[in-house]
Design a protein around this motif. Structure first.
Motif, mmCIF file in Angstrom:
data_model
loop_
_atom_site.group_PDB
_atom_site.id
_atom_site.type_symbol
_atom_site.label_atom_id
_atom_site.label_comp_id
_atom_site.label_asym_id
_atom_site.label_seq_id
_atom_site.Cartn_x
_atom_site.Cartn_y
_atom_site.Cartn_z
ATOM 1 N N ALA A 4 -3.407 -13.275 -4.516
ATOM 2 C CA ALA A 4 -3.673 -12.156 -5.375
ATOM 3 C C ALA A 4 -4.969 -11.289 -5.017
ATOM 4 C CB ALA A 4 -3.496 -12.374 -6.773
ATOM 5 N N ILE A 5 -4.840 -10.242 -5.380
ATOM 6 C CA ILE A 5 -5.952 -9.336 -5.016
ATOM 7 C C ILE A 5 -5.682 -8.274 -6.268
ATOM 8 C CG2 ILE A 5 -4.897 -7.745 -3.398
ATOM 9 C CD1 ILE A 5 -7.685 -7.688 -2.315
ATOM 10 N N GLN A 6 -6.884 -7.910 -6.929
ATOM 11 C CA GLN A 6 -6.999 -7.015 -7.797
ATOM 12 C C GLN A 6 -7.416 -5.568 -6.860
ATOM 13 O OE1 GLN A 6 -9.894 -6.916 -11.150
ATOM 14 N NE2 GLN A 6 -8.441 -5.871 -12.321
ATOM 15 N N VAL A 7 -6.643 -4.484 -6.887
ATOM 16 C CA VAL A 7 -6.830 -3.206 -5.986
ATOM 17 C C VAL A 7 -7.609 -2.337 -6.992
ATOM 18 C CG1 VAL A 7 -4.961 -3.726 -4.608
ATOM 19 C CG2 VAL A 7 -4.803 -2.261 -6.563
ATOM 20 N N ASP A 8 -8.512 -1.290 -6.178
ATOM 21 C CA ASP A 8 -9.453 -0.322 -6.911
ATOM 22 C C ASP A 8 -8.571 0.429 -7.935
ATOM 23 O OD1 ASP A 8 -11.497 -1.399 -5.860
ATOM 24 O OD2 ASP A 8 -11.360 -0.123 -4.144
ATOM 25 N N ALA A 9 -7.353 1.091 -7.466
ATOM 26 C CA ALA A 9 -6.666 2.184 -8.198
ATOM 27 C C ALA A 9 -5.442 2.285 -7.716
ATOM 28 C CB ALA A 9 -7.335 3.393 -7.664
ATOM 29 N N ASN A 10 -4.355 3.184 -8.561
ATOM 30 C CA ASN A 10 -2.975 3.233 -8.185
ATOM 31 C C ASN A 10 -2.765 4.277 -7.386
ATOM 32 O OD1 ASN A 10 -0.301 3.087 -8.202
ATOM 33 N ND2 ASN A 10 -0.231 4.257 -10.018
ATOM 34 N N ASP A 11 -3.429 4.252 -6.246
ATOM 35 C CA ASP A 11 -3.042 5.388 -5.026
ATOM 36 C C ASP A 11 -2.662 4.286 -3.839
ATOM 37 O OD1 ASP A 11 -5.608 4.742 -3.257
ATOM 38 O OD2 ASP A 11 -6.761 5.420 -5.224
ATOM 39 N N ARG A 12 -1.992 5.234 -2.956
ATOM 40 C CA ARG A 12 -1.598 4.551 -1.712
ATOM 41 C C ARG A 12 -2.460 3.953 -0.907
ATOM 42 N NH1 ARG A 12 0.023 5.155 3.758
ATOM 43 N NH2 ARG A 12 2.077 4.889 3.981
ATOM 44 N N ASP A 13 -3.787 4.289 -0.616
ATOM 45 C CA ASP A 13 -4.756 3.665 0.200
ATOM 46 C C ASP A 13 -5.061 2.467 -0.419
ATOM 47 O OD1 ASP A 13 -4.580 5.677 2.190
ATOM 48 O OD2 ASP A 13 -6.183 6.710 1.495
ATOM 49 N N SER A 14 -5.265 2.413 -1.928
ATOM 50 C CA SER A 14 -5.716 1.197 -2.503
ATOM 51 C C SER A 14 -4.805 0.128 -2.355
ATOM 52 C CB SER A 14 -6.293 1.304 -4.040
ATOM 53 O OG SER A 14 -7.379 2.152 -3.868
ATOM 54 N N VAL A 15 -3.438 0.259 -2.455
ATOM 55 C CA VAL A 15 -2.615 -0.625 -2.690
ATOM 56 C C VAL A 15 -2.210 -1.281 -1.049
ATOM 57 C CG1 VAL A 15 0.135 -1.013 -2.800
ATOM 58 C CG2 VAL A 15 -1.476 0.341 -4.522
ATOM 59 N N ILE A 16 -2.477 -0.268 -0.018
ATOM 60 C CA ILE A 16 -2.306 -0.648 1.361
ATOM 61 C C ILE A 16 -3.510 -1.684 1.828
ATOM 62 C CG2 ILE A 16 -2.071 0.056 4.029
ATOM 63 C CD1 ILE A 16 0.284 0.079 2.255
ATOM 64 N N SER A 17 -4.907 -0.826 1.363
ATOM 65 C CA SER A 17 -6.003 -1.645 2.041
ATOM 66 C C SER A 17 -6.093 -3.111 1.307
ATOM 67 C CB SER A 17 -7.026 -0.702 1.862
ATOM 68 O OG SER A 17 -7.302 -0.567 0.326
ATOM 69 N N GLY A 18 -5.802 -3.004 0.074
ATOM 70 C CA GLY A 18 -6.083 -4.530 -0.724
ATOM 71 C C GLY A 18 -4.917 -5.382 -0.279
ATOM 72 N N THR A 19 -3.713 -4.926 -0.225
ATOM 73 C CA THR A 19 -2.660 -5.987 0.359
ATOM 74 C C THR A 19 -3.004 -6.310 1.912
ATOM 75 O OG1 THR A 19 -1.190 -4.751 -0.828
ATOM 76 C CG2 THR A 19 -0.094 -6.386 0.574
ATOM 77 N N THR A 20 -3.445 -5.474 2.490
ATOM 78 C CA THR A 20 -3.669 -5.725 4.030
ATOM 79 C C THR A 20 -4.823 -7.102 3.896
ATOM 80 O OG1 THR A 20 -3.446 -3.670 5.007
ATOM 81 C CG2 THR A 20 -4.758 -5.034 6.167
ATOM 82 N N GLU A 21 -5.905 -6.787 3.133
ATOM 83 C CA GLU A 21 -7.057 -7.660 3.050
ATOM 84 C C GLU A 21 -6.471 -9.108 2.530
ATOM 85 O OE1 GLU A 21 -11.079 -8.381 0.154
ATOM 86 O OE2 GLU A 21 -10.080 -6.566 0.145
ATOM 87 N N LEU A 22 -5.502 -9.023 1.582
ATOM 88 C CA LEU A 22 -4.877 -10.337 1.022
ATOM 89 C C LEU A 22 -4.127 -10.933 2.163
ATOM 90 C CD1 LEU A 22 -4.304 -12.490 -1.175
ATOM 91 C CD2 LEU A 22 -2.446 -10.768 -1.787
ATOM 92 N N VAL A 23 -3.298 -10.383 2.730
ATOM 93 C CA VAL A 23 -2.471 -10.896 3.733
ATOM 94 C C VAL A 23 -3.302 -11.336 4.869
ATOM 95 C CG1 VAL A 23 -0.591 -10.563 5.598
ATOM 96 C CG2 VAL A 23 -0.323 -9.605 3.006
ATOM 97 N N SER A 24 -4.235 -10.722 5.441
ATOM 98 C CA SER A 24 -4.972 -10.876 6.313
ATOM 99 C C SER A 24 -5.961 -12.378 6.339
ATOM 100 C CB SER A 24 -6.156 -9.932 6.939
ATOM 101 O OG SER A 24 -5.369 -8.730 7.038
ATOM 102 N N ALA A 25 -6.296 -12.518 4.834
ATOM 103 C CA ALA A 25 -6.957 -13.606 4.484
ATOM 104 C C ALA A 25 -6.086 -14.895 4.403
ATOM 105 C CB ALA A 25 -7.882 -13.373 3.196
#
Length: 119
Positions: free
Chosen positions: A8-29
């Motif tokens: 799981a990851i807590q993302v910064d905001a409800n915007d496309r870039d936050s969801v994509i970048s946070g999920t990318t960070e999580l999946v990559s880790a």
């Protein structure tokens, strides 16, 4: 063997870039810490808290090369007082690693969700 990996990851905001970048960070880790490639992944279930509606978290996995992996997104239960802006996942993978060596990954504020297994 088939293993399930949580994260799981807590993302910064409800915007496309936050969801994509946070999920990318999580999946990559998860992939790095468990020494996996997309070919090892059987399927991934993503959930997002009800306050995240700007983008599907699965899009981040597609961008990482998960083209032939079944992915699905769901909404997390709206529990009062729950941590906001959280993307969770459960990945089913093929690996020779014993269950005790699987690394579950909780990042940013989501570390508070599972301090017992967060790496």
């Amino acid at each position: 063997m088939v293993r399930a990996i949580r994260g799981a990851i807590q993302v910064d905001a409800n915007d496309r870039d936050s969801v994509i970048s946070g999920t990318t960070e999580l999946v990559s880790a998860i992939m790095e810490r468990n020494r996996l490639t997309p070919d090892d992944v059987i399927s991934v279930l993503f959930t997002a808290t009800p306050d995240l509606t700007a983008e599907f978290p699965a899009l981040a996995a597609r961008k990482l090369g998960f083209h032939e992996v079944p992915l699905i997104c769901c909404s997390e239960i709206d529990v009062p007082g729950a941590l906001p802006h959280v993307v969770r996942l459960m990945a089913h993978v093929e690996t020779d690693r014993p269950r005790a060596e699987i690394q579950h990954v909780y990042l940013r504020g989501a570390v508070a969700l599972r301090q017992d297994i967060a790496q």
